[in-house]
Design a protein around this motif. Sequence first.
Motif, mmCIF file in Angstrom:
data_model
loop_
_atom_site.group_PDB
_atom_site.id
_atom_site.type_symbol
_atom_site.label_atom_id
_atom_site.label_comp_id
_atom_site.label_asym_id
_atom_site.label_seq_id
_atom_site.Cartn_x
_atom_site.Cartn_y
_atom_site.Cartn_z
ATOM 1 N N GLN A 114 0.834 -1.199 0.000
ATOM 2 C CA GLN A 114 0.000 0.000 0.000
ATOM 3 C C GLN A 114 0.868 1.247 0.000
ATOM 4 O O GLN A 114 1.937 1.279 0.604
ATOM 5 C CB GLN A 114 -0.904 -0.021 1.240
ATOM 6 N N VAL A 115 0.427 2.296 -0.670
ATOM 7 C CA VAL A 115 1.171 3.558 -0.763
ATOM 8 C C VAL A 115 0.562 4.566 0.204
ATOM 9 O O VAL A 115 -0.648 4.800 0.184
ATOM 10 C CB VAL A 115 1.155 4.118 -2.204
ATOM 11 N N LEU A 116 1.408 5.156 1.054
ATOM 12 C CA LEU A 116 0.976 6.138 2.047
ATOM 13 C C LEU A 116 1.539 7.503 1.720
ATOM 14 O O LEU A 116 2.610 7.622 1.121
ATOM 15 C CB LEU A 116 1.432 5.716 3.455
ATOM 16 N N MET A 117 0.805 8.537 2.150
ATOM 17 C CA MET A 117 1.229 9.917 1.943
ATOM 18 C C MET A 117 0.992 10.713 3.216
ATOM 19 O O MET A 117 0.216 10.318 4.083
ATOM 20 C CB MET A 117 0.439 10.559 0.789
ATOM 21 N N SER A 118 1.668 11.853 3.316
ATOM 22 C CA SER A 118 1.420 12.769 4.427
ATOM 23 C C SER A 118 1.589 14.193 3.928
ATOM 24 O O SER A 118 2.299 14.438 2.948
ATOM 25 C CB SER A 118 2.388 12.494 5.589
ATOM 26 N N GLY A 119 0.920 15.123 4.621
ATOM 27 C CA GLY A 119 1.052 16.538 4.263
ATOM 28 C C GLY A 119 -0.257 17.175 3.863
ATOM 29 O O GLY A 119 -1.342 16.641 4.090
ATOM 30 N N ILE A 120 -0.159 18.338 3.219
ATOM 31 C CA ILE A 120 -1.328 19.122 2.808
ATOM 32 C C ILE A 120 -1.886 18.583 1.494
ATOM 33 O O ILE A 120 -1.125 18.225 0.581
ATOM 34 C CB ILE A 120 -0.942 20.610 2.670
ATOM 35 N N GLY A 121 -3.207 18.513 1.399
ATOM 36 C CA GLY A 121 -3.859 18.075 0.167
ATOM 37 C C GLY A 121 -3.864 16.576 -0.051
ATOM 38 O O GLY A 121 -4.117 16.115 -1.162
ATOM 39 N N VAL A 122 -3.605 15.806 1.003
ATOM 40 C CA VAL A 122 -3.566 14.345 0.894
ATOM 41 C C VAL A 122 -4.974 13.784 1.103
ATOM 42 O O VAL A 122 -5.755 14.310 1.899
ATOM 43 C CB VAL A 122 -2.577 13.767 1.945
ATOM 44 N N ALA A 123 -5.305 12.709 0.391
ATOM 45 C CA ALA A 123 -6.619 12.074 0.535
ATOM 46 C C ALA A 123 -6.756 11.461 1.928
ATOM 47 O O ALA A 123 -5.801 10.856 2.440
ATOM 48 C CB ALA A 123 -6.804 10.993 -0.527
ATOM 49 N N PRO A 124 -7.933 11.597 2.558
ATOM 50 C CA PRO A 124 -8.141 11.039 3.907
ATOM 51 C C PRO A 124 -8.367 9.532 3.875
ATOM 52 O O PRO A 124 -9.464 9.035 4.145
ATOM 53 C CB PRO A 124 -9.384 11.797 4.403
ATOM 54 N N GLU A 125 -7.323 8.762 3.535
ATOM 55 C CA GLU A 125 -7.401 7.312 3.464
ATOM 56 C C GLU A 125 -6.590 6.689 4.594
ATOM 57 O O GLU A 125 -5.692 7.328 5.152
ATOM 58 C CB GLU A 125 -6.886 6.828 2.099
ATOM 59 N N VAL A 126 -6.886 5.437 4.907
ATOM 60 C CA VAL A 126 -6.246 4.744 6.034
ATOM 61 C C VAL A 126 -4.724 4.776 5.902
ATOM 62 O O VAL A 126 -4.172 4.411 4.860
ATOM 63 C CB VAL A 126 -6.740 3.286 6.120
ATOM 64 N N GLY A 127 -4.065 5.248 6.953
ATOM 65 C CA GLY A 127 -2.604 5.297 6.980
ATOM 66 C C GLY A 127 -2.014 6.623 6.578
ATOM 67 O O GLY A 127 -0.842 6.893 6.863
ATOM 68 N N ASN A 128 -2.808 7.490 5.920
ATOM 69 C CA ASN A 128 -2.312 8.813 5.517
ATOM 70 C C ASN A 128 -2.384 9.778 6.696
ATOM 71 O O ASN A 128 -3.278 9.695 7.535
ATOM 72 C CB ASN A 128 -3.124 9.373 4.349
ATOM 73 N N THR A 129 -1.426 10.706 6.749
ATOM 74 C CA THR A 129 -1.368 11.699 7.821
ATOM 75 C C THR A 129 -1.703 13.074 7.273
ATOM 76 O O THR A 129 -1.082 13.531 6.307
ATOM 77 C CB THR A 129 0.031 11.705 8.475
ATOM 78 N N LEU A 130 -2.680 13.745 7.915
ATOM 79 C CA LEU A 130 -3.161 15.041 7.455
ATOM 80 C C LEU A 130 -3.201 16.018 8.616
ATOM 81 O O LEU A 130 -3.143 15.626 9.785
ATOM 82 C CB LEU A 130 -4.577 14.934 6.874
#
Length: 274
Positions: A114-130
Motif C-alpha cells: 500500500q502507498v501512504l502519503m502525508s502533508g497538505i492536500g492528501v486524501a483522507p485514506e487509512v494510513g495517511n497523515t493530514l
Amino acid sequence: MALKKLKPTTPGQRFKVISTFEEITTRKPEKSLVYGKRKSGGRNNEGKMTMRYIGGGHKRLYRFIDFRRDKDGIPAVVKTIEYDPNRTARIALVCYADGEKRYIISPNGLKVGQVLMSGIGVAPEVGNTLLLSEIPFGTMIHNIELNPGQGAKLVRSAGAYAQLMSRDGKYAIIKMPSGETRMILQTCRATIGVVSNTEHNLEVSGKAGRSRWLGRRPRTRGVVMNPVDHPMGGGEGRQAGGHPRSRKGIPAKGYKTRSPKKQSSKYIIERRKK
C-alpha cells in the motif's frame, strides 16, 4: 487480528488466549532502525529501587517509530507488518521514494504494498497523515499531536481511535477514547484509521510465567502487608483493608488527583466518563 484459544493440555494452556500473529509478515526488524534496549529493573542511577514489581523479562530491541510523519508529498510503500515488543500495536516498515526507511504505527487494515502519503492536500485514506483542518468530520483518527510538529502523543495503543467531531475557530474538537472531548489546534497532525491489533484487550496470559517474560514481577497486595508497610495492612486475621488507598495514603477510588489549576484544563470541553 484474530485470536486463538489453546486446548487445555497443560495448566498454563487452559485459559490461554493469544493472537494468531497472522498479519505479521517478517520476524527480523530493520537493522538501521533498532538499538539494544537496556533494562533498569526499576532502579535509578544510584541502584535504589524506585519502581516496584519490575525486573527480568526477555531481551528487547527498541524500534525507532516515526511519530512526526513529516516527509510531506513523498509517497511511501509499506514493506512489512511487524511485531513490536515495546508496544501493544503492530508496526509497519515503510520505504519512501527517496530511499529512506521508517517505522510507523500500523493502522487496522494496512496491507503490504500500500502507498501512504502525508502533508497538505492528501486524501483522507487509512494510513495517511493530514492536518486536522483537512480531515472530514466523523473520521476515525489516531496518532494525534498536541502541539504542531511535536509528534504524535495521543491515541497510540492497540485498538484505540479518536473521532473528529467539529471545528471552532483555530481549534478542532476531538472525542478521545476515554470519552473526554477536548480542543486541539487544527495545525496539528493526525493519522486516518484505527490502531492495529484491535483484539489485544481480549488476550489472556494463561500463566504467571508470561508476565515474567514481559518483565513484570509478582505484585504484593496492600492488605497482606504489615501496618508499617501499607495503610491497608495489619489486623488480626484477614481484614477487608478499610478504605482503598495507595501506599502513600492517596485514596484509590473517586479521589480527584488532577490539579484544578492545570493549564490544559481550558482545552477540555467535557471530562472523561467516570
